[in-house]
Design an enzyme around this catalytic site. Structure first.
Site, short mmCIF file in Angstrom:
data_model
loop_
_atom_site.label_atom_id
_atom_site.label_comp_id
_atom_site.label_asym_id
_atom_site.label_seq_id
_atom_site.Cartn_x
_atom_site.Cartn_y
_atom_site.Cartn_z
N HIS A 231 25.23 102.70 57.22
CA HIS A 231 25.67 103.99 57.42
C HIS A 231 24.96 105.17 56.63
CE1 HIS A 231 27.26 107.31 59.60
NE2 HIS A 231 27.66 107.66 58.27
N TYR A 235 22.26 108.84 56.65
CA TYR A 235 22.14 110.18 56.02
C TYR A 235 21.04 110.18 55.22
CZ TYR A 235 26.67 110.83 57.91
OH TYR A 235 27.76 111.08 58.85
N HIS A 382 22.95 107.70 71.45
CA HIS A 382 23.41 108.42 70.43
C HIS A 382 22.42 108.43 69.39
CE1 HIS A 382 25.70 109.55 66.62
NE2 HIS A 382 25.43 108.32 66.20
N PHE A 383 21.70 107.26 68.80
CA PHE A 383 20.82 107.35 67.70
C PHE A 383 19.39 108.17 68.14
CE2 PHE A 383 20.43 102.51 68.22
CZ PHE A 383 19.29 102.48 68.39
N HIS A 384 19.30 108.01 69.41
CA HIS A 384 17.80 108.91 69.63
C HIS A 384 17.99 110.42 69.51
CE1 HIS A 384 16.32 104.73 70.70
NE2 HIS A 384 15.35 105.13 70.30
N ARG A 447 23.26 97.21 75.38
CA ARG A 447 22.29 97.55 74.56
C ARG A 447 21.39 96.38 74.00
NH1 ARG A 447 23.99 99.28 68.43
NH2 ARG A 447 21.86 99.08 67.99
N ARG A 448 20.29 96.28 73.45
CA ARG A 448 19.80 95.38 72.79
C ARG A 448 19.49 94.18 73.95
NH1 ARG A 448 24.10 94.87 69.14
NH2 ARG A 448 23.69 96.10 67.19
FE1 HAS Z 1 25.90 107.59 64.05
C1 HAS Z 1 26.00 104.46 65.51
C2 HAS Z 1 29.23 107.77 63.93
C3 HAS Z 1 25.62 110.89 62.79
C4 HAS Z 1 22.55 107.31 63.61
N1 HAS Z 1 24.41 106.15 64.52
C5 HAS Z 1 24.74 104.97 64.94
C6 HAS Z 1 23.50 104.00 65.03
C7 HAS Z 1 22.38 105.00 64.41
C8 HAS Z 1 23.08 106.26 64.00
C9 HAS Z 1 21.03 104.71 63.99
O1 HAS Z 1 31.52 105.79 64.10
C10 HAS Z 1 23.32 102.76 65.43
C11 HAS Z 1 23.28 101.75 64.52
C12 HAS Z 1 22.99 100.19 65.05
O2 HAS Z 1 21.94 99.98 65.50
O3 HAS Z 1 24.27 99.50 65.67
N2 HAS Z 1 27.05 109.18 63.70
C13 HAS Z 1 28.46 109.10 63.60
C14 HAS Z 1 29.04 110.22 63.14
C15 HAS Z 1 28.27 110.85 62.84
C16 HAS Z 1 26.90 110.37 63.01
C17 HAS Z 1 30.73 110.37 63.10
N3 HAS Z 1 24.24 108.85 63.51
C18 HAS Z 1 24.49 110.08 62.96
C19 HAS Z 1 23.34 110.49 62.30
C20 HAS Z 1 22.21 109.55 62.55
C21 HAS Z 1 23.06 108.48 63.15
C22 HAS Z 1 23.15 111.95 61.60
C23 HAS Z 1 20.90 109.50 62.05
C24 HAS Z 1 20.16 110.46 61.37
N4 HAS Z 1 27.36 106.19 64.49
C25 HAS Z 1 28.62 106.57 64.42
C26 HAS Z 1 29.46 105.37 64.70
C27 HAS Z 1 28.36 104.33 65.27
C28 HAS Z 1 27.23 105.15 65.02
C29 HAS Z 1 30.57 105.09 64.77
C30 HAS Z 1 28.69 103.01 65.67
C31 HAS Z 1 28.95 102.84 67.17
C32 HAS Z 1 28.78 101.46 67.34
O4 HAS Z 1 29.90 101.13 68.10
O5 HAS Z 1 27.91 100.58 67.42
C33 HAS Z 1 28.44 112.28 62.28
O6 HAS Z 1 27.69 112.49 60.96
C34 HAS Z 1 27.98 113.33 63.07
C35 HAS Z 1 28.17 114.74 62.54
C36 HAS Z 1 27.47 115.84 63.18
C37 HAS Z 1 27.85 117.04 63.91
C38 HAS Z 1 26.84 117.89 64.13
C39 HAS Z 1 26.68 119.15 63.67
C40 HAS Z 1 25.66 120.30 64.38
C41 HAS Z 1 24.58 120.70 63.77
C42 HAS Z 1 23.69 121.57 64.44
C43 HAS Z 1 23.99 122.74 64.77
C44 HAS Z 1 22.93 123.70 65.42
C45 HAS Z 1 22.42 124.81 65.33
C46 HAS Z 1 21.69 125.55 66.35
C47 HAS Z 1 22.94 125.62 64.04
C48 HAS Z 1 29.40 117.29 63.86
C49 HAS Z 1 24.43 120.60 62.17
C50 HAS Z 1 22.53 125.79 67.45
C51 HAS Z 1 22.13 127.36 67.90
C52 HAS Z 1 22.75 127.65 69.15
C53 HAS Z 1 22.16 129.16 69.64
C54 HAS Z 1 23.38 126.97 70.17
CU CU Z 2 27.40 105.03 60.91
#
Ligand code: HAS
Ligand code: CU
Length: 558
Positions: A231, A235, A382-384, A447-448
């Site tokens: 995890h 980050y 999700h991860f893409h 998946r996989r």
């Molecule tokens: Fe995730 C699985 C939960 C973030 C990558 N994640 C994965 C896997 C990868 C991955 C690679 O709880 C699969 C691993 C595998 O092979 O099995 N993930 C989260 C949560 C977050 C999160 C809670 N993940 C990421 C990030 C990744 C990433 C970042 C890569 C860089 N993830 C999970 C969970 C799994 C998981 C479970 C396991 C699932 C399973 O069952 O296998 C949080 O950090 C997300 C917080 C982010 C936000 C978004 C904030 C938005 C922003 C953009 C603002 C936009 C602007 C522009 C300013 C709340 C900062 C807008 C302008 C306008 C005008 C509209």
């Molecule tokens: Cu994670």
């Protein structure tokens, strides 16, 4: 600029040092190469899964999938992160000393050796265990040793970077460190703490087991140690992108960042909460008590906070910029953003992807909903749209200014246009592919897994349209990768100029404010980090030793 104040004044540096540049470039060459290989593998996978294509030359689907994951998720990202952080330190804290630079190069070569060892094992079909190398799948020992060397290589490079950071602090006692340098230090400290988990499982479990020294492996323990690292790994990828969002993008816009202090606080929160949450990848695994799963879910919700702070800061920057350009009303500022500057567009599209990407993460992390999506291709979707869009698009934007900066060139019109094409083609490809993945995942597509009709099962026939969509998306992505490679060639060849492209570093609205002192009190930060890890992991890991879990023999299923 003559009016640098605050942390910028201490870094009279405005460029990445020449000697450091060579090391940065070496790392970036690996990035391009890995992108090409990994991207080609990705295209072929989507074609296989569409059911319309079979791999030639006896290449296995899982062999290719392992290559794809290892070369993109691990190799490409690690080389980028090392290169970018070295550049960021050299730009804001100043040149590396001979010994610091030597560590950077040694790390680079150790990572290279490890990558080649693992890649050779994958090519020889001795290691089709995917990038997560779950036991009881068993690869050749050389594969695990190669991966361990890649990690050790990053440690060596990180040691050089941390030495540079601490030398700046010693030479500038009592002053606030340049923001970018501080951010690299947070990411590096997080990295050291979390990679201990993967190093432990590889050294003490996988290597002895694959060499036949021990017959069985404790699967629960190996997975838990993997996700203790896996995890924070996400980050580790994300924070360099956030460094660009916080410190580079405002300067690209010609405005100030929202708050230096807030940015530092967000990074501290990442250090605290990135690690004690790995069990959210194991919510359906047996052998871990529901209480500890629940606790890590709560901690996962804490790690969402710094991303929300980042989103808030970005909106603040964009709106401030737009209003300066004369925007009025609620959303008029949106139109005023620099839609023709590829550095901005690449990053902005990445941010847009992160809105559904982050939401999907919150869904995954929610205990009950995880049951629905776990092990489906939703997760791949999700991860893409996390690492595969916001992170990589920001890396592209960084390479767009960094490559000409370190090689003495400029982003000309053609390069900028290529950058825009890259952003739009990538968005199209990733948009189509990952949407299809999310949909298919909700309908149960695993998946996989390679293409299968599952004996003509009705449910499997529902997935086929989405799988074809994935192949369409994958094809656009492959075109985007070709554009990226052309862009990198364009940026590193051709005539040099006297005033190379700048490495933009912004000032902040609270630039004159003193920095909150405790955010650089490393002893305190590390104690809190370890304290949280102990709370989250002591009991579940102890139970894995005491509850007499039967060990598993190795399997080679390919
Ligand atoms: Fe995730 C699985 C939960 C973030 C990558 N994640 C994965 C896997 C990868 C991955 C690679 O709880 C699969 C691993 C595998 O092979 O099995 N993930 C989260 C949560 C977050 C999160 C809670 N993940 C990421 C990030 C990744 C990433 C970042 C890569 C860089 N993830 C999970 C969970 C799994 C998981 C479970 C396991 C699932 C399973 O069952 O296998 C949080 O950090 C997300 C917080 C982010 C936000 C978004 C904030 C938005 C922003 C953009 C603002 C936009 C602007 C522009 C300013 C709340 C900062 C807008 C302008 C306008 C005008 C509209
Ligand atoms: Cu994670």
């Amino acid at each position: 600029m003559s009016n640098y104040t605050g942390s910028e004044i201490f870094s009279s540096k405005t460029k990445v040092d020449k000697k450091d540049s060579k090391l940065v470039l070496a790392n970036m060459i690996w990035v391009s190469f890995a992108l090409l290989i990994g991207g080609t593998a990705g295209l072929l996978q989507t074609l296989v899964r569409s059911g319309q294509f079979e791999l030639p030359f006896g290449i296995g689907y899982y062999q290719l999938l392992t290559l794809h994951g290892v070369i993109l998720a691990l190799v490409m990202t690690f080389f980028f992160i090392m290169g970018f952080q070295i550049a960021a330190l050299s730009r804001t804290a100043g040149s590396f000393s001979t010994s610091e630079l030597r560590l950077g190069w040694t790390g680079f070569w150790v990572m290279t050796a490890g990558t080649l060892m693992s890649a050779a094992m994958i090519a020889l079909n001795e290691a089709s265990v995917l990038y997560t190398f779950y036991a009881p799948l068993q690869a050749h020992a050389v594969h695990y040793i190669g991966l361990a060397l890649v990690i050790v290589g990053t440690w060596i490079s990180v040691a050089g970077q941390l030495m540079r950071y601490f030398r700046w602090r010693k030479e500038n006692k009592g002053q606030k460190t340049p923001l970018l340098s501080y951010m690299t230090a947070i990411n590096n400290v997080m990295w050291i703490v979390c990679t201990i988990g993967v190093a432990a499982t590889v050294l003490f479990q996988f290597i002895p087991w694959s060499l036949g020294w021990v017959e069985t492996i404790n699967i629960s323990l190996s997975r838990t140690l993997f996700w203790y690292f896996g995890h924070p790994l996400v980050y580790f990828w994300l924070l360099p992108a956030y460094m660009v969002w916080y410190a580079v993008i405002p300067k690209v816009l010609g405005t100030k960042g929202f708050s230096d202090n807030l940015a530092r606080l967000a990074f501290v929160l990442f250090l605290f909460f990135s690690i004690p949450v790995g069990i959210h990848h194991q919510l359906v695994d047996p052998g871990i008590d529901a209480f500890w799963k629940g606790l890590q879910v709560v901690l996962t919700f804490m790690v969402i906070v710094p991303s929300l702070m980042t989103a808030f800061s970005m909106f603040a920057v964009f709106e401030t910029y737009g209003r300066k350009q004369g925007a009025r009303g609620l959303l008029d500022w949106f139109k005023k953003l620099p839609w023709t500057d590829a550095r901005f567009v690449l990053v902005f599209i990445g941010m847009l992807f992160f809105i559904p990407g982050g939401l999907g993460g919150i869904i995954n992390a929610s205990g009950q909903m995880n049951q629905l999506v776990h092990n489906t291709i939703w997760i791949v979707g999700h991860f893409h749209i996390t690492v595969g869009a916001p992170v990589i698009l920001t890396y592209f934007a960084a390479m767009l200014f960094l490559l000409p900066h370190i090689t003495g060139r400029k982003i000309d019109k053609i390069a900028n246009r290529l950058g825009l094409f890259l952003a739009y083609t990538w968005a199209l490809g990733m948009g189509i592919m990952s949407l299809a993945m999310h949909w298919a995942g909700l309908r149960g597509a695993p998946r996989r897994s390679a293409f299968s009709e599952y004996g003509g099962a009705d449910i499997a026939s529902e997935w086929i349209t989405y799988q074809v969509m994935q192949a369409v998306g994958g094809s656009f992505l492959f075109i985007a990768i070709i554009i990226a490679i052309l862009l990198f060639l364009k940026l590193t060849t051709g005539p040099k100029v006297n005033d190379p492209e700048e490495f933009p570093v912004a000032m902040f609205m609270d630039q004159e404010e003193p920095v909150v002192k405790w955010v650089e009190n490393w002893r305190l930060l590390i104690i809190i980090t370890i304290f949280l890890i102990l709370i989250a992991y002591t009991v579940p890991v102890t139970q894995m030793f005491t509850e007499n879990i039967p060990g598993a023999k190795g399997f080679k299923l390919w």
